[in-house]
Design a protein around this motif. Structure first.
Motif, short mmCIF file in Angstrom:
data_model
loop_
_atom_site.label_atom_id
_atom_site.label_comp_id
_atom_site.label_asym_id
_atom_site.label_seq_id
_atom_site.Cartn_x
_atom_site.Cartn_y
_atom_site.Cartn_z
N ASN A 182 8.08 31.46 -38.87
CA ASN A 182 8.96 30.82 -37.81
C ASN A 182 8.11 29.89 -36.99
O ASN A 182 8.47 29.28 -36.01
CB ASN A 182 9.53 31.81 -37.06
CG ASN A 182 10.73 32.86 -37.63
OD1 ASN A 182 10.64 33.98 -37.39
ND2 ASN A 182 11.33 32.18 -38.83
N GLU B 15 11.96 22.07 -22.79
CA GLU B 15 11.88 23.41 -23.34
C GLU B 15 10.82 24.07 -22.60
O GLU B 15 9.85 23.54 -22.19
CB GLU B 15 11.74 23.30 -24.75
CG GLU B 15 12.83 22.45 -25.50
CD GLU B 15 12.34 20.97 -25.79
OE1 GLU B 15 12.82 20.10 -26.84
OE2 GLU B 15 11.66 20.42 -24.97
N VAL C 141 18.06 25.21 -36.52
CA VAL C 141 17.87 26.09 -36.11
C VAL C 141 19.19 26.79 -35.77
O VAL C 141 19.68 27.86 -36.33
CB VAL C 141 17.01 26.76 -35.37
CG1 VAL C 141 16.99 28.30 -35.05
CG2 VAL C 141 15.51 26.16 -35.79
N GLY D 175 7.92 29.10 -25.35
CA GLY D 175 7.03 29.19 -26.38
C GLY D 175 5.85 29.81 -26.20
O GLY D 175 5.43 30.21 -24.79
N TYR E 59 9.33 23.74 -31.36
CA TYR E 59 10.80 24.12 -31.19
C TYR E 59 11.30 23.04 -30.19
O TYR E 59 11.01 22.91 -29.19
CB TYR E 59 11.36 25.32 -30.80
CG TYR E 59 11.26 26.38 -31.91
CD1 TYR E 59 10.02 26.83 -32.82
CD2 TYR E 59 12.41 26.88 -32.41
CE1 TYR E 59 9.91 27.79 -33.54
CE2 TYR E 59 12.47 27.90 -33.52
CZ TYR E 59 11.28 28.51 -33.99
OH TYR E 59 11.09 29.07 -35.24
N TYR E 60 12.40 22.24 -30.78
CA TYR E 60 13.07 21.35 -29.98
C TYR E 60 14.44 21.64 -29.69
O TYR E 60 15.23 21.96 -30.36
CB TYR E 60 13.05 20.05 -30.57
CG TYR E 60 11.79 19.44 -30.81
CD1 TYR E 60 11.10 19.80 -32.21
CD2 TYR E 60 11.13 18.55 -30.05
CE1 TYR E 60 10.02 19.42 -32.55
CE2 TYR E 60 9.89 17.92 -30.40
CZ TYR E 60 9.42 18.35 -31.69
OH TYR E 60 7.82 17.89 -32.03
N CYS E 61 14.92 21.32 -28.29
CA CYS E 61 16.33 21.40 -28.04
C CYS E 61 16.90 19.98 -28.00
O CYS E 61 16.05 19.06 -27.63
CB CYS E 61 16.89 22.08 -26.69
SG CYS E 61 16.23 21.47 -25.32
N GLY F 191 9.56 19.39 -26.64
CA GLY F 191 9.26 20.70 -27.71
C GLY F 191 8.35 21.70 -26.91
O GLY F 191 7.67 21.47 -26.05
N TRP G 209 19.12 23.63 -31.49
CA TRP G 209 17.84 23.83 -31.54
C TRP G 209 17.48 23.56 -33.04
O TRP G 209 17.89 23.75 -33.91
CB TRP G 209 17.53 25.31 -31.27
CG TRP G 209 17.78 25.67 -29.80
CD1 TRP G 209 18.57 26.37 -29.21
CD2 TRP G 209 16.39 25.68 -28.80
NE1 TRP G 209 18.29 26.65 -27.77
CE2 TRP G 209 17.07 26.20 -27.60
CE3 TRP G 209 15.40 25.14 -29.04
CZ2 TRP G 209 16.24 26.23 -26.34
CZ3 TRP G 209 14.52 25.19 -27.68
CH2 TRP G 209 14.89 25.68 -26.54
N ARG H 10 11.81 18.33 -40.03
CA ARG H 10 12.66 18.71 -38.95
C ARG H 10 13.87 19.58 -39.62
O ARG H 10 14.56 18.94 -40.33
CB ARG H 10 12.84 17.79 -37.92
CG ARG H 10 13.53 18.52 -36.43
CD ARG H 10 13.52 17.42 -35.47
NE ARG H 10 12.30 16.83 -35.00
CZ ARG H 10 12.21 16.12 -34.17
NH1 ARG H 10 13.21 15.57 -33.36
NH2 ARG H 10 10.99 15.46 -33.76
N ARG I 279 13.47 22.71 -35.18
CA ARG I 279 12.11 23.17 -35.38
C ARG I 279 11.44 22.30 -36.41
O ARG I 279 12.06 21.90 -37.43
CB ARG I 279 11.76 24.58 -35.69
CG ARG I 279 12.13 25.04 -36.78
CD ARG I 279 12.17 26.63 -36.97
NE ARG I 279 12.64 27.23 -38.33
CZ ARG I 279 12.81 28.31 -38.61
NH1 ARG I 279 12.57 29.17 -37.59
NH2 ARG I 279 13.44 28.76 -39.78
#
Length: 130
Positions: free
Chosen positions: A90, A6, A48, A9, A94-96, A123, A36, A45, A38
């Motif tokens: 928010n 990722e 999103v 950010g 954030y992780y994919c 992340g 995605w 977790r 977060r």
């Protein structure tokens, strides 16, 4: 093995925008559903958004609908998350994540849980200041 990285950010003010990227290597990203997720400090977790392998179906958490947009460019082996009108809540890492054909993403069900996804990136931190 599929590897995800990722980026994108950072620190942004209330109402600002960021675009996160999830770049894949090792395998063709187009074979996978991408989600995605977060995680904020002290919280679980949460999902999103997600996008199907073809990009034809997407889904969003209610809290981000209308503000976030997920997309993918399979030729570039990359998935994006455009985040607009950002709010302090928010703020999170954030992780994919990638899941195989068994992971559904579309309008017929809520986004499947993080435990359904097999591959994860490291992340990227998103911080929204007020």
């Amino acid at each position: 093995q599929l590897q995800l990285v990722e980026s994108g950010g950072g620190l942004v003010q209330l109402g600002g925008s960021l675009r996160l990227s999830c770049a894949a290597s090792g395998y063709t990203l187009g074979d996978y559903t991408i989600g995605w997720f977060r995680q904020a400090p002290g919280k679980e977790r949460e999902a999103v958004s997600c996008i199907s392998s073809s990009g034809g179906s997407t889904n969003y958490a209610d809290s981000v609908k209308g503000r976030f947009t997920i997309s993918r460019d399979n030729a570039k082996n990359t998935v994006y998350l455009q985040m607009n009108s950002l709010k302090p809540e928010n703020t999170a890492v954030y992780y994919c994540a990638a899941g195989d054909y068994r992971v559904y993403c579309g309008p017929l069900a809520t986004i499947q849980g993080w435990y359904e996804y097999d591959y994860w990136g490291q992340g990227t931190q998103v911080t929204v200041s007020s």
